[in-house]
Motif scaffolding. Sequence first.
Motif, PDB file in Angstrom:
ATOM      1  N   TYR A 236       0.758  -1.203   0.040  1.00  0.00           N
ATOM      2  CA  TYR A 236       0.027  -0.006   0.016  1.00  0.00           C
ATOM      3  C   TYR A 236       0.812   1.103  -0.030  1.00  0.00           C
ATOM      4  CZ  TYR A 236      -3.727  -3.322   1.365  1.00  0.00           C
ATOM      5  OH  TYR A 236      -4.461  -4.190   1.541  1.00  0.00           O
ATOM      6  N   ALA A 237       0.382   2.331  -0.668  1.00  0.00           N
ATOM      7  CA  ALA A 237       1.183   3.670  -0.694  1.00  0.00           C
ATOM      8  C   ALA A 237       0.412   4.730   0.556  1.00  0.00           C
ATOM      9  CB  ALA A 237       1.114   4.166  -1.886  1.00  0.00           C
ATOM     10  N   ALA A 238       1.257   5.616   1.006  1.00  0.00           N
ATOM     11  CA  ALA A 238       0.626   6.445   1.762  1.00  0.00           C
ATOM     12  C   ALA A 238       1.491   7.703   1.604  1.00  0.00           C
ATOM     13  CB  ALA A 238       0.664   6.154   3.235  1.00  0.00           C
ATOM     14  N   LYS A 239       0.609   8.995   1.572  1.00  0.00           N
ATOM     15  CA  LYS A 239       1.534  10.458   1.210  1.00  0.00           C
ATOM     16  C   LYS A 239       1.818  11.085   2.495  1.00  0.00           C
ATOM     17  CE  LYS A 239       0.536  12.245  -2.485  1.00  0.00           C
ATOM     18  NZ  LYS A 239      -0.076  13.014  -3.516  1.00  0.00           N
ATOM     19  N   ILE A 240       2.988  11.480   2.893  1.00  0.00           N
ATOM     20  CA  ILE A 240       3.354  12.124   3.929  1.00  0.00           C
ATOM     21  C   ILE A 240       2.633  13.575   3.929  1.00  0.00           C
ATOM     22  CG2 ILE A 240       5.423  13.330   5.132  1.00  0.00           C
ATOM     23  CD1 ILE A 240       7.111  11.099   3.982  1.00  0.00           C
ATOM     24  N   ILE A 241       1.815  13.920   4.903  1.00  0.00           N
ATOM     25  CA  ILE A 241       1.161  15.141   5.063  1.00  0.00           C
ATOM     26  C   ILE A 241       1.767  16.123   6.231  1.00  0.00           C
ATOM     27  CG2 ILE A 241      -0.893  14.381   4.165  1.00  0.00           C
ATOM     28  CD1 ILE A 241      -2.230  14.091   6.943  1.00  0.00           C
ATOM     29  N   ALA A 242       2.579  15.476   7.333  1.00  0.00           N
ATOM     30  CA  ALA A 242       2.950  16.310   8.370  1.00  0.00           C
ATOM     31  C   ALA A 242       4.095  15.518   9.224  1.00  0.00           C
ATOM     32  CB  ALA A 242       1.767  16.502   9.298  1.00  0.00           C
ATOM     33  N   THR A 243       4.620  16.209   9.899  1.00  0.00           N
ATOM     34  CA  THR A 243       5.449  15.642  10.940  1.00  0.00           C
ATOM     35  C   THR A 243       5.474  16.404  12.240  1.00  0.00           C
ATOM     36  OG1 THR A 243       7.405  17.183  10.265  1.00  0.00           O
ATOM     37  CG2 THR A 243       7.367  15.214   9.259  1.00  0.00           C
ATOM     38  N   GLU A 244       5.786  15.700  13.353  1.00  0.00           N
ATOM     39  CA  GLU A 244       5.877  16.186  14.597  1.00  0.00           C
ATOM     40  C   GLU A 244       6.782  17.608  14.550  1.00  0.00           C
ATOM     41  OE1 GLU A 244       4.380  17.008  17.097  1.00  0.00           O
ATOM     42  OE2 GLU A 244       3.662  14.978  17.735  1.00  0.00           O
ATOM     43  N   SER A 245       6.348  18.307  15.425  1.00  0.00           N
ATOM     44  CA  SER A 245       7.170  19.785  15.640  1.00  0.00           C
ATOM     45  C   SER A 245       8.653  19.564  16.121  1.00  0.00           C
ATOM     46  CB  SER A 245       6.486  20.564  16.842  1.00  0.00           C
ATOM     47  OG  SER A 245       6.425  19.877  17.911  1.00  0.00           O
ATOM     48  N   GLY A 246       8.998  18.483  16.499  1.00  0.00           N
ATOM     49  CA  GLY A 246      10.383  18.324  17.079  1.00  0.00           C
ATOM     50  C   GLY A 246      10.768  16.765  17.076  1.00  0.00           C
ATOM     51  N   ILE A 247      12.072  16.484  17.642  1.00  0.00           N
ATOM     52  CA  ILE A 247      12.496  15.270  17.672  1.00  0.00           C
ATOM     53  C   ILE A 247      12.125  14.656  19.245  1.00  0.00           C
ATOM     54  CG2 ILE A 247      14.519  13.466  17.938  1.00  0.00           C
ATOM     55  CD1 ILE A 247      14.285  14.888  15.110  1.00  0.00           C
ATOM     56  N   THR A 248      11.705  13.407  19.251  1.00  0.00           N
ATOM     57  CA  THR A 248      11.115  12.825  20.446  1.00  0.00           C
ATOM     58  C   THR A 248      12.488  12.444  21.479  1.00  0.00           C
ATOM     59  OG1 THR A 248       9.569  11.733  19.450  1.00  0.00           O
ATOM     60  CG2 THR A 248       9.881  11.054  21.158  1.00  0.00           C
ATOM     61  N   GLU A 249      12.657  13.004  22.494  1.00  0.00           N
ATOM     62  CA  GLU A 249      13.735  12.823  23.220  1.00  0.00           C
ATOM     63  C   GLU A 249      13.899  11.410  23.718  1.00  0.00           C
ATOM     64  OE1 GLU A 249      13.644  15.486  26.603  1.00  0.00           O
ATOM     65  OE2 GLU A 249      13.250  17.237  25.412  1.00  0.00           O
TER      66      GLU A 249
END
Length: 358
Positions: A236-249
């Motif tokens: 299956y294919a999925a299109k990236i729409i967003a990322t989290e605001s920062g890196i998880t610590e």
Amino acid sequence: MRSIFWGQIACFFICLYFTACKSSSEPKDKPATVGKKGGGKPAGGPLAVEAYIIKTSVLNQNIQVPGSLLAFDETEIHPEVAGKIVQMNIREGAMVSRGTVLVKLNDADLQAQLHQLNVQLLVAQKTLDRQNQLLKIGGISQQDYDVSLLQVSSVRASMQVLQVSIARMVVRAPFNGKIGFKNVSIGAYVSPATVITTIKDVNRLKLTFSVPEKYNSKVVNGNSVIFSVEGTPKKYAAKIIATESGITENNRSLKVMAVVETVDKYISPGSFANVIFDLGEDNQALMVPTQSIIPGARDKQIIVARQGVATFQKVTTGVRDSVNVQLTSGVAVGDTVITTGILQLKTGSKIIVKSIKK
């Protein structure tokens, strides 16, 4: 008889003499040969190893990370106000449209108040009409007319407030979706804290996954990723729409959200997904066999052969496949990496490379 006896004694001593002389003339045994059978190497000699010469190669970079499928929209259904359920239109597992009535609470008292206000509005409106006629002929003052007009406006405002309260007694579907299990039945008294049921938009799905922080520059909105689920070999294919605001610590990764382009019966909210994240193609990748990597608590090392001596070298690894690992720093093209006998070597150990793989 006597002569025979002494003759036998003489023969015995003669034989004993010759035997002693023969033993003394034989050379002594040689000491046993020290060392391995077949003339092996003496202790402390160079260790024979196999090696691999680093060269550039084309690498289609991708990483596989775990992901989860989520409903595009999902929520619990709560009533806005407290009351007794008098009507329930919930069919568990059914698809509903936005605005469909799910539950209706008892609003008899509110309807009675609304009826009362309707009567008051009718009387106030008739009074206003009569005073309007009197105002035209000067039978009343403008102030008396304004008081009647204010009374009509006040009743209408009260009716609007009451109509809003009556509307809150009806629970509707907030969006198109699939209804879950109901937690209450008709006749139950519920409050805003009560979960009546749940609803999920299963016609659209989201895919969430995390990538290590060193690859966050590769995450671009609009790019596609491929994923698979248990129970079907289909991709299956999925299109990236967003990322989290920062890196998880806690795990130093970037959380990514994508929208699944095609939804069928094999995928559903909550399913585990194996995500293949494409990092692009690298024509200058430096790859080494997996067994040559020595993992450590803080870093990784390899052993490089330099002029017959083992040298430990810190390296930084990248992506890997079933047999090779990419090295992004610490080595150069042409370096000879040891692939066997690693556990027996230490810094400065003498080695002999018996075979080389290029």
